[in-house]
Design an enzyme around this catalytic site. Structure first.
Site, PDB file in Angstrom:
ATOM      1  N   LYS A   1       5.652  -5.214  -0.963  1.00  0.00           N
ATOM      2  CA  LYS A   1       4.984  -6.190  -0.200  1.00  0.00           C
ATOM      3  C   LYS A   1       5.271  -6.283   1.518  1.00  0.00           C
ATOM      4  CE  LYS A   1       3.585  -8.956  -3.635  1.00  0.00           C
ATOM      5  NZ  LYS A   1       4.051  -8.325  -4.879  1.00  0.00           N
TER       6      LYS A   1
HETATM    7  C1  LIG Z   1       3.345  -7.782  -6.168  1.00  0.00           C
HETATM    8  C2  LIG Z   1       4.117  -6.724  -6.872  1.00  0.00           C
HETATM    9  C3  LIG Z   1       3.422  -6.080  -7.806  1.00  0.00           C
HETATM   10  C4  LIG Z   1       1.720  -6.618  -8.286  1.00  0.00           C
HETATM   11  O1  LIG Z   1       1.063  -5.908  -7.049  1.00  0.00           O
HETATM   12  P1  LIG Z   1      -0.516  -6.578  -7.124  1.00  0.00           P
HETATM   13  O2  LIG Z   1      -1.058  -6.155  -5.633  1.00  0.00           O
HETATM   14  O3  LIG Z   1      -0.238  -7.968  -7.325  1.00  0.00           O
HETATM   15  O4  LIG Z   1      -1.477  -5.926  -8.241  1.00  0.00           O
HETATM   16  C5  LIG Z   1       3.897  -5.110  -8.644  1.00  0.00           C
HETATM   17  N1  LIG Z   1       5.279  -5.039  -8.645  1.00  0.00           N
HETATM   18  C6  LIG Z   1       6.090  -5.507  -7.607  1.00  0.00           C
HETATM   19  C7  LIG Z   1       7.291  -5.192  -7.510  1.00  0.00           C
HETATM   20  C8  LIG Z   1       5.357  -6.676  -6.938  1.00  0.00           C
HETATM   21  O5  LIG Z   1       5.992  -7.176  -5.913  1.00  0.00           O
END
Ligand SMILES: *Cc1c(COP(=O)(O)O)cnc(C)c1O
Length: 466
Positions: A114
């Protein structure tokens, strides 16, 4: 570049990048999409091989911000955003097995992918709000990773007040402390008596209250914001270039929840990156794999798993792919989404489903299989993967084809999920130096019931203090 909603026609005074950054969701409930896909030629891709990560990010994103933010300003923001990452390559590739790579997206401040988008988003917000002389209040609900990334990206920014709701006692200790030990005045953490859905409903309730929304200038940084998708495209370009693009094809495997990350890979493909296949990895909340297997997109209850950031049933960003597969017909898209909300089952037309299957594969791992994958990648390759990353790697391994590199998105640092990693491998993943004292830091948060009026009062008081 102008933007349109997945549920509406392109309008005469269509918004630009800065407008949609602040708005998040379109007024008709749809998601914003660029009017057209910028195309990158093979020659341009070759020229980009020598760029640093931040400069490449600016080049990839420039067509999306065109008419709103100029290229030099964007480049400056990208350089600043990625300067704090603890790896010189920002998003390094690591070969785990022959032909199977991990694209490590967790070298930012909060140890999850993120940060790749959010660090830039904080700066973009600051820039646009200064230009427009405005202040906004960002309210969000989190099950862990989004909240900490948003707080870290927005801390100390005068034009932003941030309120993050997390379900009391239901995030990991590392995740909670990454939020509650940030003591900047513009950050307010609220632990809500309830689960993640309770938190999300409260946020929706605040957005639905128009008077309140205008009074405090509510804004959101959740993954339906197009700016976040745009900021996730560059690392796919970087990885493909490193493995021989444009002269060789590459496939990606992505552990998926809200479909934002894998959609960014699909966008890169639309722009001309030679991507062969996209493999979606799921945990037991497997709506996407069921869909790819049998065109069965039916909602079930969310169940907790070892990979909590993927514990989700409705993958909001899927609407963007659906819109494309319907040849950008907003009326059909809106009708299908309406029916999905009413019945809990999405009726995707057979030809749209077939077209998705030409690019996408899906694989589900339950918790036991996830632990086995963590153990095997460690014992066979000495690669310590968190549960989300292990699902991505396992999906990549399953769908790998001879001669085509397979890159799995490594979305979280193993130290973010230490207990699951320890149980599977016997290894205690250490927090990196900048977080080594996380458990000694002072925590600050307010506990509240799930009553919306009390929450709104807390938001107002927080803004007055700012
Ligand atoms: C948010 C997240 C995901 C999922 O990603 P999306 O874009 O919502 O599909 C996968 N792994 C981790 C560690 C995340 O923080």
């Amino acid at each position: 570049m102008r933007y349109r909603s997945t549920r509406g026609e392109l309008t005469a005074n269509a918004p630009n990048f800065s407008d949609i950054l602040l708005a998040g969701l379109a007024g008709d409930g749809g998601l914003y999409m660029p009017e057209t896909w910028p195309k990158i030629s093979a020659q341009t891709l070759r020229e980009w091989r020598s760029l640093s990560y931040p400069d490449l990010a600016a080049e990839v994103m420039a067509p999306f911000t065109a008419g709103a933010i100029d290229r030099d300003t964007l480049r400056g923001m990208c350089r600043d955003a990625y300067a704090g990452f603890d790896h010189a390559a920002v998003a390094p590739l690591c070969e785990v097995e022959e032909g199977l790579f991990a694209l490590e997206l967790f070298h930012g401040p909060t140890l999850a992918f993120k940060d790749m988008a959010m660090q830039l988003l904080g700066r973009l917000f600051d820039h646009v709000l200064t230009e427009r002389n405005r202040h906004v209040t960002i309210v969000g609900a989190t099950s862990g990773d989004t909240g900490s990334a948003a707080i870290e990206a927005c801390r100390g920014r005068d034009r932003l007040s941030v309120v993050i709701l997390h379900p009391k006692g239901r995030t990991s200790d590392v995740q909670r402390r990454q939020m509650t030990t940030i003591l900047d005045e513009n950050i307010l953490n609220i632990a809500v008596e309830g689960d993640f859905d309770t938190c999300q409903d409260l946020v929706k309730g605040m957005f639905a209250d128009k008077e309140f929304r205008d009074e405090v200038s509510l804004s959101a940084v959740n993954s339906i914001n197009w700016a976040r998708i745009a900021a996730q495209i560059p690392y796919y370009v970087r990885a493909a270039l490193a493995l021989g693009a444009p002269d060789r094809e590459v496939s990606f495997a992505v552990p998926t929840g809200n479909f934002g990350n894998v959609l960014a890979a699909w966008a890169a493909r639309q722009m001309g990156l030679p991507i062969k296949r996209l493999c979606v990895g799921s945990n037991r909340n497997d709506i996407l794999t069921r869909f790819l297997l049998d065109n069965d997109m039916s909602m079930r209850a969310v169940e907790p798993s070892l990979s909590p950031s993927m514990d989700i049933q409705v993958s909001s960003n899927f609407e963007r792919l659906l819109f494309e597969m319907l040849d950008r017909n907003p009326t059909r898209c809106a009708a299908i989404m309406r029916e999905f909300r009413e019945t809990g089952r999405m009726a995707v037309p057979h030809d749209a489903w077939t077209r998705m299957k030409e690019v996408f594969d899906g694989m589900t791992l339950d918790d036991t299989q996830t632990s086995v994958a963590m153990r095997e990648f460690y014992s066979e390759s000495l690669y310590l993967a968190d549960p989300h990353t292990a699902i991505g790697l396992a999906a990549g391994k399953r769908f790998k084809e001879a001669g085509i590199p397979m890159v799995a998105a490594a979305t979280a640092h193993p130290a973010k999920f230490p207990d699951a990693v320890f149980a599977a491998t016997g290894i205690r993943a250490e927090l990196p130096p900048h977080l080594a004292d996380l458990f000694e830091r002072e925590e600050r948060y307010t506990t509240m019931s799930s009553e919306i009026s009390g929450l709104q009062a807390a938001v107002r008081a927080h803004i007055r203090r700012n």
